[in-house]
Enzyme design. Structure first.
Site, PDB file in Angstrom:
ATOM      1  N   GLU A   1     -35.430 -43.035  63.683  1.00 47.99           N
ATOM      2  CA  GLU A   1     -35.612 -41.909  62.776  1.00 47.99           C
ATOM      3  C   GLU A   1     -34.240 -41.381  62.362  1.00 47.99           C
ATOM      4  O   GLU A   1     -33.276 -41.483  63.126  1.00 47.99           O
ATOM      5  CB  GLU A   1     -36.391 -40.750  63.419  1.00 47.99           C
TER       6      GLU A   1
ATOM      7  N   TYR B   1     -28.232 -47.793  57.400  1.00 49.14           N
ATOM      8  CA  TYR B   1     -29.440 -48.489  57.859  1.00 49.14           C
ATOM      9  C   TYR B   1     -29.983 -49.399  56.766  1.00 49.14           C
ATOM     10  O   TYR B   1     -30.347 -50.544  57.025  1.00 49.14           O
ATOM     11  CB  TYR B   1     -30.512 -47.493  58.309  1.00 49.14           C
TER      12      TYR B   1
ATOM     13  N   ASN C   1     -28.953 -36.758  56.295  1.00 47.08           N
ATOM     14  CA  ASN C   1     -27.902 -37.647  56.780  1.00 47.08           C
ATOM     15  C   ASN C   1     -27.836 -38.895  55.891  1.00 47.08           C
ATOM     16  O   ASN C   1     -28.145 -40.006  56.303  1.00 47.08           O
ATOM     17  CB  ASN C   1     -28.138 -38.018  58.244  1.00 47.08           C
TER      18      ASN C   1
ATOM     19  N   ALA D   1     -24.516 -42.445  67.934  1.00 48.11           N
ATOM     20  CA  ALA D   1     -23.513 -41.382  67.818  1.00 48.11           C
ATOM     21  C   ALA D   1     -22.129 -42.005  67.747  1.00 48.11           C
ATOM     22  O   ALA D   1     -21.820 -42.925  68.488  1.00 48.11           O
ATOM     23  CB  ALA D   1     -23.606 -40.452  69.024  1.00 48.11           C
TER      24      ALA D   1
END
Length: 120
Positions: free
Chosen positions: A77, A89, A82, A44
Site C-alpha cells: 500500500e 512502484y 506519495n 523506508a
C-alpha cells in the site's frame, strides 16, 4: 550497507530496529505464511539517501527473492500523496489494483493498493 528484513525480527517481544545510519530498509513476509503471495509492509529510505536508487535496489532485492521462492505476486500500500513512491512502484511493474479507505492515520488518508504479478 543496506538493511533488509524479509520477516521482522523479534527481540524481547518487540520488533528489532534497524541499525542507526542505515540508508534504507524494507519489511516483507509471505502473506498468511501458507500461500504464494508476498506483502511489503514498509519501505523506508533515510532522507539523506533519497534519490540515489536505494528504494529501487531494496525492491529489486525483494522481487528477486519472490521469484526465487516462486511467489505469484507481491502487494503493498502507498499513500496517494506519495507520488514519488507510486511512480517508482509503477516503473518496477507494479499495477494499481485498488484502494483502502482511511488506511493511514496522522494524517488520515486512503491507501492505493499496488500489486506486482511475478509470473506474467
Amino acid at each position: 550497507m543496506l538493511f533488509t528484513a524479509l520477516e521482522p525480527r523479534r527481540a524481547g517481544g518487540r520488533a528489532a530496529k534497524p541499525p542507526s545510519g542505515f540508508p534504507g530498509c524494507f519489511t516483507a513476509k509471505p502473506a498468511g505464511g501458507l500461500c504464494d503471495e508476498g506483502y511489503i509492509a514498509n519501505v523506508a529510505v533515510a532522507e539523506h539517501c533519497r534519490g540515489q536508487g536505494v528504494a529501487r535496489r531494496l525492491l529489486q532485492t525483494l522481487m528477486d527473492y519472490g521469484r526465487q521462492h516462486r511467489l505469484s505476486l507481491i502487494t503493498l500500500e502507498v499513500r496517494p500523496s506519495n507520488a514519488p513512491a507510486a511512480a517508482l512502484y509503477r516503473s518496477l511493474g507494479f499495477q494499481q489494483v485498488g484502494s483502502r479507505k482511511n488506511f493511514y492515520q496522522n494524517p488520515g488518508e486512503d491507501a492505493l493498493i499496488f500489486t506486482l504479478y511475478l509470473n506474467e
